[in-house]
Enzyme design. Structure first.
Site, PDB file in Angstrom:
ATOM      1  N   ASP A 106      -2.853  -6.234   9.840  1.00 50.35           N
ATOM      2  CA  ASP A 106      -1.825  -7.008  10.530  1.00 50.35           C
ATOM      3  C   ASP A 106      -0.471  -6.815   9.859  1.00 50.35           C
ATOM      4  O   ASP A 106      -0.375  -6.365   8.711  1.00 50.35           O
ATOM      5  CB  ASP A 106      -2.199  -8.491  10.576  1.00 50.35           C
TER       6      ASP A 106
ATOM      7  N   GLU B 121      -4.087 -11.045   6.908  1.00 53.74           N
ATOM      8  CA  GLU B 121      -3.521 -11.222   5.565  1.00 53.74           C
ATOM      9  C   GLU B 121      -2.162 -11.879   5.613  1.00 53.74           C
ATOM     10  O   GLU B 121      -1.781 -12.606   4.686  1.00 53.74           O
ATOM     11  CB  GLU B 121      -3.419  -9.856   4.861  1.00 53.74           C
TER      12      GLU B 121
END
Length: 462
Positions: free
Chosen positions: A99, A163
């Site tokens: 991400d 994350e």
């Protein structure tokens, strides 16, 4: 022709690794992954699955078997294990997140999800944080598969979701529910280390992260008496909150030096031609910062706890005093500084404002006198003999926090050689994020060299 590195294949013959295909692939994979928009706004709408499927396909193509895992639909993680040549050596985790933080295209010179390669630079969100490392991981292990190369230790690859928010759908989910996939892993490497830091006068420093400050994201709540905005109100929730936020923002935190930061100060001082004794009670860290010049940026954020107010919410109409008001604070805590942080926040918020953790993760420390750290240092110095490796502590946090629940000691090691004037740290979550092609080539060479030969402690086999 690309520089050729030599390794041993499974028959004992010398095999060529880091060939032109690997160098081409690290650039292509970085670009391809950037084009897959995995923006994580923190509201649960991110979908990493397309990027995860891309990664899984690249692994499957060369015979590496990935496992795809989800806690929530579309929030996909990829894990794969590559068997090492020494069954008695512990395993090494290599992880990168899929991400990215959001980007506003209007602010960029190049569309943030174009993955455009222009003038020897790959542009786009994730070029630094951290689809570049994901691409290096893929390029390196695909090269091994083509050449029959086996690393010494088992290598566990993890490409994670989430994350950039809570990690609940990513490394937290993997650590809590799929610990078996990380059996034998004692150490891990990931982002935010081994990049070129230009310290002036031609000095190139490569900081390797051996610690992280803890995460302490706070929610503050002030309560008072609601009423008309024209009336006297000495129980104003907004005023109470504003006072607390002002005190937090102005607070001068005391110095708290951890072993990692002490090691960083010693090595940085030596590079600048002077000695320091950070263990002495009269040590003046701020005076040392002045002598370190640009290199002070590597340690300045991690010599103290910190708390920065970031968000305020109150009221719904200008002539109505609300009964409550809230604020959010980004707190970061040095290893060992947790009790001081809580006591200080109690004092700064006062009796009229309550606070609680919106999200919290532990601070981390890793030893710098290990064979693995020495191998990281040697890998950097092999490909930049004039570079200087130093340990440092990250001001923020990574997925290493979640994997530490499994007893995995984490390091920041995602190597890049960067030209002078290229502000790596400013590009994290910044506009016009980009990475030089030559930096990616350097990174995959260093990563390959380190991973193939990094020693591990030996464990019983039967």
């Amino acid at each position: 022709m690309a520089e050729i590195e030599l390794a041993q294949d499974t028959t004992g013959r010398e095999a060529e690794t880091v060939d032109q295909q690997a160098l081409d692939e690290v650039v292509r994979f970085t670009s391809d992954l950037i084009r897959i928009d995995t923006s994580n706004t923190g509201d649960g709408t991110c979908r990493e699955r397309p990027a995860a499927e891309y990664v899984a396909e690249r692994l499957t193509e060369v015979g590496i078997e990935p496992v795809l895992l989800e806690r929530s639909p579309g929030r996909t993680n990829v894990v794969a294990r590559i068997e090492g040549s020494d069954p008695s050596a512990d395993a090494l985790l290599v992880h990168g997140h899929l991400d990215v933080v959001p980007a506003e295209p209007a602010d960029w010179q190049v569309h943030p999800f174009s993955g455009e390669v222009r003038d020897g630079v790959v542009w786009g969100r994730g070029a630094i944080d951290m689809k570049n490392m994901d691409a290096m991981m893929l390029a390196a292990v695909r090269q091994w598969a083509r050449g029959g190369v086996r690393p010494r230790r088992d290598i566990v690859l993890a490409f994670t979701a989430d994350e950039e928010a809570s990690a609940e759908d990513g490394s937290g989910f993997l650590a809590d529910h799929h610990a078996d996939l990380f059996e034998g892993c004692t150490e891990g490497i990931s982002e935010s280390g081994a990049f070129t830091f230009h310290a002036g006068g031609g000095m190139r420093i490569y900081p390797i992260a051996a610690g992280e400050r803890g995460t302490a994201w706070l929610k503050l709540t002030a309560r008072g008496r609601a009423g008309h905005g024209s009336k006297v109100n000495r129980d104003n929730a907004v005023s109470r909150l504003a006072d607390a936020v002002s005190r937090i923002g102005a607070h001068a935190w005391p110095v708290r030096l951890t072993p990692t930061v002490r090691a960083a100060l010693r090595e940085l001082a030596a590079l600048h031609g002077f000695d320091v004794a950070p263990e002495r009670p009269d040590f003046d860290v701020d005076a040392v910062m002045e002598k370190l010049g640009p290199a002070a940026k590597l340690v300045e954020p991690t010599v103290r706890n910190s708390a920065n107010p970031t968000m305020l919410t109150a009221g719904y109409k200008v002539n109505v005093i609300p009964g409550s008001a809230t604020a959010y604070v980004d707190g970061r805590v040095v290893p060992g500084g947790e009790a001081e942080f809580r006591t200080t926040m109690d004092a700064l918020t006062g009796p009229d404002v309550s606070w609680d953790y919106h999200h919290g993760e532990a601070a981390l420390q890793a030893p710098v006198d290990t064979p693995s750290f020495a191998a990281m240092r040697a890998a950097i110095e092999r490909f930049d003999p004039d570079g200087h490796v130093v340990p440092y502590c990250m001001s923020g946090g990574t997925d290493a926090k979640q994997f530490s629940r499994l007893g995995i000691v984490g390091y920041g090691f995602s190597p890049l050689r960067l030209p002078e004037g290229f502000d790596y740290q400013a590009l994290f979550h910044g506009v016009d994020e980009r990475v030089p092609v030559e930096g990616l080539h350097f990174g995959v060479r260093v990563l390959d060299h380190f991973l193939r030969g990094v020693p591990g402690s030996r464990r019983p086999t039967g």
